[in-house]
Design a protein around this motif. Sequence first.
Motif, PDB file in Angstrom:
ATOM      1  N   GLY B  32      35.596  -9.109  28.944  1.00  0.00           N
ATOM      2  CA  GLY B  32      36.599  -8.288  28.275  1.00  0.00           C
ATOM      3  C   GLY B  32      37.302  -9.060  27.174  1.00  0.00           C
ATOM      4  N   GLY B  33      37.712 -10.297  27.480  1.00  0.00           N
ATOM      5  CA  GLY B  33      38.472 -11.107  26.515  1.00  0.00           C
ATOM      6  C   GLY B  33      37.697 -11.344  25.233  1.00  0.00           C
ATOM      7  N   ALA B  34      36.403 -11.694  25.350  1.00  0.00           N
ATOM      8  CA  ALA B  34      35.602 -12.006  24.162  1.00  0.00           C
ATOM      9  C   ALA B  34      35.498 -10.796  23.249  1.00  0.00           C
ATOM     10  CB  ALA B  34      34.213 -12.476  24.587  1.00  0.00           C
ATOM     11  N   ILE B  35      35.235  -9.629  23.820  1.00  0.00           N
ATOM     12  CA  ILE B  35      35.042  -8.451  22.963  1.00  0.00           C
ATOM     13  C   ILE B  35      36.378  -7.970  22.387  1.00  0.00           C
ATOM     14  CG2 ILE B  35      35.164  -6.516  24.618  1.00  0.00           C
ATOM     15  CD1 ILE B  35      32.277  -6.900  22.206  1.00  0.00           C
ATOM     16  N   ILE B  36      37.460  -8.144  23.154  1.00  0.00           N
ATOM     17  CA  ILE B  36      38.780  -7.751  22.626  1.00  0.00           C
ATOM     18  C   ILE B  36      39.093  -8.555  21.369  1.00  0.00           C
ATOM     19  CG2 ILE B  36      41.279  -7.893  23.037  1.00  0.00           C
ATOM     20  CD1 ILE B  36      40.671  -7.288  26.021  1.00  0.00           C
ATOM     21  N   VAL B  37      38.932  -9.888  21.464  1.00  0.00           N
ATOM     22  CA  VAL B  37      39.272 -10.755  20.331  1.00  0.00           C
ATOM     23  C   VAL B  37      38.382 -10.448  19.118  1.00  0.00           C
ATOM     24  CG1 VAL B  37      39.353 -13.147  19.552  1.00  0.00           C
ATOM     25  CG2 VAL B  37      40.133 -12.571  21.838  1.00  0.00           C
ATOM     26  N   LEU B  39      36.704  -7.713  18.380  1.00  0.00           N
ATOM     27  CA  LEU B  39      36.980  -6.397  17.793  1.00  0.00           C
ATOM     28  C   LEU B  39      38.308  -6.404  17.038  1.00  0.00           C
ATOM     29  CD1 LEU B  39      35.732  -3.891  20.515  1.00  0.00           C
ATOM     30  CD2 LEU B  39      34.777  -4.256  18.248  1.00  0.00           C
ATOM     31  N   LEU B  40      39.286  -7.141  17.553  1.00  0.00           N
ATOM     32  CA  LEU B  40      40.569  -7.232  16.849  1.00  0.00           C
ATOM     33  C   LEU B  40      40.367  -7.858  15.480  1.00  0.00           C
ATOM     34  CD1 LEU B  40      43.287  -8.250  19.482  1.00  0.00           C
ATOM     35  CD2 LEU B  40      43.120  -6.134  18.162  1.00  0.00           C
ATOM     36  N   ILE B  41      39.560  -8.955  15.415  1.00  0.00           N
ATOM     37  CA  ILE B  41      39.287  -9.594  14.127  1.00  0.00           C
ATOM     38  C   ILE B  41      38.578  -8.602  13.207  1.00  0.00           C
ATOM     39  CG2 ILE B  41      37.904 -11.380  12.991  1.00  0.00           C
ATOM     40  CD1 ILE B  41      38.451 -13.218  15.337  1.00  0.00           C
ATOM     41  N   ARG B  42      37.622  -7.856  13.781  1.00  0.00           N
ATOM     42  CA  ARG B  42      36.848  -6.896  12.997  1.00  0.00           C
ATOM     43  C   ARG B  42      37.745  -5.792  12.441  1.00  0.00           C
ATOM     44  NH1 ARG B  42      31.615  -5.504  12.321  1.00  0.00           N
ATOM     45  NH2 ARG B  42      31.212  -3.294  11.988  1.00  0.00           N
ATOM     46  N   PHE B  43      38.625  -5.241  13.311  1.00  0.00           N
ATOM     47  CA  PHE B  43      39.527  -4.174  12.853  1.00  0.00           C
ATOM     48  C   PHE B  43      40.507  -4.722  11.820  1.00  0.00           C
ATOM     49  CE2 PHE B  43      39.061  -2.235  17.381  1.00  0.00           C
ATOM     50  CZ  PHE B  43      37.850  -1.672  17.020  1.00  0.00           C
ATOM     51  N   GLY B 183      42.034 -13.886  30.665  1.00  0.00           N
ATOM     52  CA  GLY B 183      40.722 -13.383  30.244  1.00  0.00           C
ATOM     53  C   GLY B 183      40.539 -13.587  28.749  1.00  0.00           C
ATOM     54  N   LEU B 184      41.602 -13.284  27.985  1.00  0.00           N
ATOM     55  CA  LEU B 184      41.560 -13.504  26.533  1.00  0.00           C
ATOM     56  C   LEU B 184      41.315 -14.974  26.223  1.00  0.00           C
ATOM     57  CD1 LEU B 184      44.474 -11.293  25.161  1.00  0.00           C
ATOM     58  CD2 LEU B 184      42.051 -11.024  24.706  1.00  0.00           C
ATOM     59  N   SER B 185      41.983 -15.845  26.970  1.00  0.00           N
ATOM     60  CA  SER B 185      41.869 -17.282  26.747  1.00  0.00           C
ATOM     61  C   SER B 185      40.432 -17.762  26.992  1.00  0.00           C
ATOM     62  CB  SER B 185      42.861 -17.996  27.669  1.00  0.00           C
ATOM     63  OG  SER B 185      42.539 -19.337  27.811  1.00  0.00           O
ATOM     64  N   ALA B 186      39.859 -17.378  28.152  1.00  0.00           N
ATOM     65  CA  ALA B 186      38.494 -17.812  28.468  1.00  0.00           C
ATOM     66  C   ALA B 186      37.492 -17.130  27.546  1.00  0.00           C
ATOM     67  CB  ALA B 186      38.173 -17.498  29.928  1.00  0.00           C
ATOM     68  N   GLY B 187      37.748 -15.865  27.233  1.00  0.00           N
ATOM     69  CA  GLY B 187      36.843 -15.125  26.349  1.00  0.00           C
ATOM     70  C   GLY B 187      36.777 -15.750  24.967  1.00  0.00           C
ATOM     71  N   THR B 188      37.936 -16.117  24.424  1.00  0.00           N
ATOM     72  CA  THR B 188      37.984 -16.768  23.107  1.00  0.00           C
ATOM     73  C   THR B 188      37.204 -18.078  23.131  1.00  0.00           C
ATOM     74  OG1 THR B 188      40.216 -15.898  22.948  1.00  0.00           O
ATOM     75  CG2 THR B 188      39.560 -17.454  21.260  1.00  0.00           C
ATOM     76  N   ALA B 209      38.957 -19.864  12.049  1.00  0.00           N
ATOM     77  CA  ALA B 209      40.357 -20.269  11.849  1.00  0.00           C
ATOM     78  C   ALA B 209      41.283 -19.326  12.610  1.00  0.00           C
ATOM     79  CB  ALA B 209      40.697 -20.264  10.363  1.00  0.00           C
ATOM     80  N   ILE B 210      40.936 -18.014  12.573  1.00  0.00           N
ATOM     81  CA  ILE B 210      41.762 -17.043  13.312  1.00  0.00           C
ATOM     82  C   ILE B 210      41.683 -17.328  14.814  1.00  0.00           C
ATOM     83  CG2 ILE B 210      42.045 -14.612  13.942  1.00  0.00           C
ATOM     84  CD1 ILE B 210      41.091 -13.839  11.203  1.00  0.00           C
ATOM     85  N   LEU B 211      40.446 -17.540  15.294  1.00  0.00           N
ATOM     86  CA  LEU B 211      40.275 -17.823  16.730  1.00  0.00           C
ATOM     87  C   LEU B 211      41.101 -19.028  17.141  1.00  0.00           C
ATOM     88  CD1 LEU B 211      36.466 -17.287  17.494  1.00  0.00           C
ATOM     89  CD2 LEU B 211      38.394 -15.803  18.024  1.00  0.00           C
ATOM     90  N   HIS B 212      41.050 -20.072  16.298  1.00  0.00           N
ATOM     91  CA  HIS B 212      41.791 -21.290  16.615  1.00  0.00           C
ATOM     92  C   HIS B 212      43.286 -21.060  16.612  1.00  0.00           C
ATOM     93  CE1 HIS B 212      39.562 -24.688  17.684  1.00  0.00           C
ATOM     94  NE2 HIS B 212      38.737 -24.658  16.649  1.00  0.00           N
ATOM     95  N   LYS B 213      43.727 -20.191  15.695  1.00  0.00           N
ATOM     96  CA  LYS B 213      45.162 -19.921  15.605  1.00  0.00           C
ATOM     97  C   LYS B 213      45.650 -19.126  16.804  1.00  0.00           C
ATOM     98  CE  LYS B 213      46.447 -20.014  10.819  1.00  0.00           C
ATOM     99  NZ  LYS B 213      46.095 -19.208   9.662  1.00  0.00           N
ATOM    100  N   VAL B 214      44.824 -18.139  17.257  1.00  0.00           N
ATOM    101  CA  VAL B 214      45.306 -17.304  18.363  1.00  0.00           C
ATOM    102  C   VAL B 214      45.218 -18.013  19.706  1.00  0.00           C
ATOM    103  CG1 VAL B 214      44.811 -15.114  17.195  1.00  0.00           C
ATOM    104  CG2 VAL B 214      43.095 -16.106  18.730  1.00  0.00           C
ATOM    105  N   GLU B 215      44.373 -19.046  19.790  1.00  0.00           N
ATOM    106  CA  GLU B 215      44.213 -19.762  21.061  1.00  0.00           C
ATOM    107  C   GLU B 215      45.543 -20.266  21.611  1.00  0.00           C
ATOM    108  OE1 GLU B 215      39.825 -21.806  21.060  1.00  0.00           O
ATOM    109  OE2 GLU B 215      41.531 -22.988  20.411  1.00  0.00           O
ATOM    110  N   TRP B 216      46.354 -20.845  20.737  1.00  0.00           N
ATOM    111  CA  TRP B 216      47.583 -21.494  21.217  1.00  0.00           C
ATOM    112  C   TRP B 216      48.645 -20.508  21.672  1.00  0.00           C
ATOM    113  CZ3 TRP B 216      45.653 -25.748  22.411  1.00  0.00           C
ATOM    114  CH2 TRP B 216      44.696 -26.368  21.595  1.00  0.00           C
ATOM    115  N   PRO B 217      48.903 -19.418  20.905  1.00  0.00           N
ATOM    116  CA  PRO B 217      49.851 -18.423  21.449  1.00  0.00           C
ATOM    117  C   PRO B 217      49.370 -17.813  22.761  1.00  0.00           C
ATOM    118  CG  PRO B 217      49.347 -17.938  19.153  1.00  0.00           C
ATOM    119  CD  PRO B 217      48.492 -19.091  19.535  1.00  0.00           C
TER     120      PRO B 217
END
Lengths: 226, 313
Positions: B32-37, B39-43, B183-188, B209-217
Amino acid sequence: MSSENKRRSFIKGIGLGSALLGSIQYGLNASEESKKKKPHYAMLFDQNKCVGCSDCEIACAKVNHVPKGQHRLYVEDQTNPNDLKFKKYMRVSCQQCVDSPCTEVCPTKACHKDSITNIVTMNTDDCIGCKYCIVACPYDVRFINEETNAAENCNFCLNTNFKEGKEPGCVAACKYDALVFGDLNDEESYINKILAVKDAARLKPGFGTKPSLRYIPKLKTGVYDE
Amino acid sequence: MNEIINYSSGFTEEIGWEWPISIYLLLAGISGGAIIVALLIRFYKNQVESTAVYKASALVSFFTILLGMVCLVGDLTRPLMFWKILINYNWTSVMSIGVAALLLYIPLAFVAVIYAFEKELREKLPFLCGIIDILNRFRAVLEGVLFLFAVIICAYTGFLISVLVRFPLLNTSILPALFVISGLSAGTAALCIVARRFFKEDAHSSDMAILHKVEWPIMAIEIMFLFMLYISLATGNAANETAQAGFHEGVWSNVFWLGIVGIGFILPLVLNFLFGKKIANTNVVFYVSALCSIIGVLCLRLFIIYAGQTFSI
């Protein structure tokens, strides 16, 4: 549509509507009445009478074909090791909750309430062994039968003795009358008569599951000279 | 607990739900986490092409959820009867709701794989072009639904175990939220590894770069939720205090402090920030910190399942 017609259809609508509501109301009352008639089977365990002989355990295993080494019920010895003179025993088994978490979580409805008796029981054919009912049970009294690999619980001998019109195996086997079985919705039942005069407790009432097993605690410590 | 009468033993001498369930909870979270992240980048970026991140996320989501199903069915005591769960539904059971959601989610995750490899499929298997054309007409809708169901899958795994009233560590409302965020954390992290390793995504591309930025929050929120869980147990009633012991006593407290806190949080932070940019930008640190996140979340699931069931009331 003329205003005359509108008014007429409005009045018609009211007539029909009230007839419909009336019949629904009647139906609801009728179903409530039929609900009242449904039995509520319960069991009473008297801690003052139990001597820990484990006849109930043996009878249960025999009647319900419980595999060796497994139990639907057992008697826990709660005797204080520093005061062995005063024995205290406790029945451990399915509490037959009115609001039963096991039937709520079972994904296949294998764990269900019997439609006629309301007793929590198992349809072994539908059980997939997900163990959800086991972890959901607040009393930890469900288990996987090692032979069928399906979950199981004490169901007041629903498929065995109860079906034959007999008392549950454990009740019939108890020599000390520590166990009483009966219908709480039947005013004449012996269990109701006892509950009317004795104080009885339910386990972990905080869970809000309304268990049907009642326990008469051992409060009296005995007569002895010291 | 202070009750007139009670018994101290129970029928399950060990743990009812064991590690296969933890693994399933991890895999469902990653899926779930991988596809959420992705798709969010895509949208967010209005992407139309299939990026490396999108491809990686589709593959990760689809295969982790399939593997999760293997764990789930394998943990049944009657695995050959699993089909009963597909035809019998009990809508008061979170498991039934989850199965219904999975029945929609898994095909949708497969559709995402088709979208991701549209070009390759058209070249290698031209007879599929018709189906791909039809699917493409509903792409926006299907991706939206997939996003929604990915959130549902992450959340339901939390609700699944938060209904177990006997275990104060599990029976909390924060658990579904904690499961979504971890889930988002492991998915990313899984997404980063697969995109970099198999699709040669540059570590400094704008998607990365986006993935790296969202990892920390995401990590910060995860820490916050864990802290909230800890405090709610510490300040709760006697039953909650029993469960709080899970953080300090027994084998699983080590899993919490070493696995979740040490490997999951501290190690990636140290590797990425303590030794300067030069080391943080190396390949090794990239893979190690992503792996750390996944191991941390695995430890979280193990801790929740085992410590949760150990300290019961």
